[in-house]
Design an enzyme around this catalytic site. Structure first.
Site, PDB file in Angstrom:
ATOM      1  N   ASP A   1      -8.071  -4.185  -0.465  1.00  0.00           N
ATOM      2  CA  ASP A   1      -8.556  -4.492  -1.811  1.00  0.00           C
ATOM      3  C   ASP A   1      -8.405  -5.976  -2.158  1.00  0.00           C
ATOM      4  O   ASP A   1      -9.107  -6.486  -3.024  1.00  0.00           O
ATOM      5  CB  ASP A   1      -7.807  -3.655  -2.854  1.00  0.00           C
ATOM      6  CG  ASP A   1      -7.984  -2.166  -2.610  1.00  0.00           C
ATOM      7  OD1 ASP A   1      -9.133  -1.727  -2.511  1.00  0.00           O
ATOM      8  OD2 ASP A   1      -6.980  -1.445  -2.513  1.00  0.00           O
TER       9      ASP A   1
ATOM     10  N   HIS B   1       0.856  -1.187   0.000  1.00  0.00           N
ATOM     11  CA  HIS B   1       0.000   0.000   0.000  1.00  0.00           C
ATOM     12  C   HIS B   1       0.892   1.237   0.000  1.00  0.00           C
ATOM     13  O   HIS B   1       1.968   1.241   0.603  1.00  0.00           O
ATOM     14  CB  HIS B   1      -0.914  -0.002   1.231  1.00  0.00           C
ATOM     15  CG  HIS B   1      -2.035   0.997   1.147  1.00  0.00           C
ATOM     16  ND1 HIS B   1      -1.872   2.310   1.504  1.00  0.00           N
ATOM     17  CD2 HIS B   1      -3.330   0.877   0.744  1.00  0.00           C
ATOM     18  CE1 HIS B   1      -3.010   2.962   1.323  1.00  0.00           C
ATOM     19  NE2 HIS B   1      -3.906   2.120   0.866  1.00  0.00           N
TER      20      HIS B   1
END
Length: 427
Positions: free
Chosen positions: A362, A305
């Site tokens: 996600d 991320h």
């Protein structure tokens, strides 16, 4: 207030105040940098620049921490509801039972769209992307709700905020219905915020729709996990648009447009497509090897991320939720087992541990949304639905900030210096 920061520019010593927040890194206040030195800072992507004061959301990427008004995201996702989190972000504190009932009732009464907007949908091609539709419809709201566009009036700002949060599920559901050629389903006031959205999306007039409580809870958690994420690209877009005095509907439409970009809102779709490409657990070693090969363009989507350099705190909740949804719906999908085994292998592989490539939110959310029945084109629309709460809260905070000015980044100019115009015949 911390000590001043000292800077030497062209032999001149200057000092700038250092400000401290309640938690997180101190910031050097460089607002007078140009006046005192004649220089600007250079920070592409603004990754080292604090653009505002904010009391909404705090992220510590190194430690994997995400707080909304001080509350850990894991606690909110496990114990709270999306309506509670929306109230918290807007008002600063968790609501009492009476305050929550009143707020939920207000949102429920604003869920219907102006009937003329149904005709607006029919102006789009049937295969239009839901995000294109949402950009247009949300932007058009200011043409229908003139009584809540005066940003100097706190009451109108509140009404606009409630309308945006309430109407976004209806707008998103109608975008889906239009894409599949089914009639629009009107909101139903005895359902929850998330239950109402599920019914408007998957219900049909021919029969009564029953909301699955496990699916309802899972989607509510997904909404909570996406409600706000500090000064990301779309939130900064909303703030930048709002700094000009633009009406709130236009500002949120700008946020939707930014979120549509694949580098921002499309990550869960990319992660699901990757899992489908891998297909079955036995092919995982092959793709792990490809991910480690610098010469192979393949990348593991849903890992790592931009902000979190540790385990994404939102992913922990999602991993548990995905199993609950699959068990409830009786889904037998190799993609799920592939996801579980891929996560286990990656978490125990020195290569991924050293590079801190941990699964993010996600990685699982796309699998859950697909199991519920959403096509991949709706994933980003659902993200926009949830993030509207954060956008609205950030916009309200910005409007109320007495130090807020219109956004005006500077640049490092690298073009030609001044030159004289030559008539076309002499060029």
């Amino acid at each position: 207030m911390a000590d001043n920061a000292k800077l030497q520019v062209a032999g001149k010593d200057v000092e700038f105040p250092v400000r401290s927040g309640t938690i997180g890194p101190d910031v050097i206040d460089i607002r007078k940098l140009y006046a005192q030195t004649g220089n600007f800072t250079y920070d592409p992507g603004f990754t080292s620049t604090a653009s505002c004061d904010s009391a909404l959301t705090y992220i510590d990427g190194d430690e994997g921490v995400l707080l909304h008004r001080g509350y850990p995201i894991g606690q909110l996702a496990e114990e709270s509801s999306f309506m509670e989190v929306a109230y918290l972000l807007l008002n600063g504190e968790l609501p009492s039972g009476e305050e929550l009932d009143k707020f939920t009732g207000t949102i429920t009464r604003h869920t219907m769209l102006h009937e003329q907007l149904a005709g607006f949908y029919r102006g789009f091609r049937r295969d239009a992307h839901p995000m294109a539709v949402m950009c247009g419809v949300v932007g058009a709201l200011s043409a229908f709700y003139h009584d809540s566009t005066d940003i100097t009036d706190p009451h109108q700002r509140m009404v606009a905020s409630h309308r945006l949060i309430a109407k976004m599920p209806t707008i998103a559901a109608m975008a889906y219905k239009y894409s599949v050629g089914q009639p629009f389903i009107y909101p139903k006031n005895d359902l929850s915020y998330t239950g109402n959205f599920l019914r408007m999306t998957f219900g049909v007039p021919a029969e009564e729709y029953e909301v699955n409580p496990v699916v309802e809870k899972a989607l509510d958690r997904i909404f909570i996990l996406h409600a706000d994420h500090e000064q990301n690209a779309s939130t900064s877009t909303v703030r930048l648009a709002g700094s000009s005095g633009a009406n709130p509907f236009a500002c949120i439409a700008a946020g939707i447009a930014c979120l549509w970009g694949p580098a921002h809102g499309g990550a869960n779709e990319a992660a699901l497509n990757m899992l489908r490409e891998i297909g079955t657990p036995d092919r995982i070693p092959e793709y792990i090897a490809r991910a480690k090969n610098k010469d192979d363009p393949f990348r593991l989507m849903g890992f790592g991320h931009r902000v979190y350099k540790n385990y994404d705190p939102r992913a922990t909740v999602m991993q548990k939720t995905v199993r609950e949804v699959f068990d409830s719906l009786g889904v037998n999908d190799p993609v799920f087992e592939t996801a579980l085994q891929l996560e286990e292998i990656a978490l125990n592989d020195d290569y991924f541990r050293e590079k801190k490539l941990f699964p993010n939110v996600d990685f699982y959310s796309g699998v859950i949304l697909s199991a519920i029945g959403f096509p991949t084109t709706m994933f980003t629309a659902l993200f926009a639905l949830a993030r509207t709460v954060g956008w609205v809260a950030q916009w309200n905070e910005m409007i109320s900030d007495p130090e807020q000015k219109i956004g005006r980044p500077r640049q490092l100019y690298t073009g030609p210096t001044q030159r004289d115009y030559l008539p076309v015949g002499k060029r």
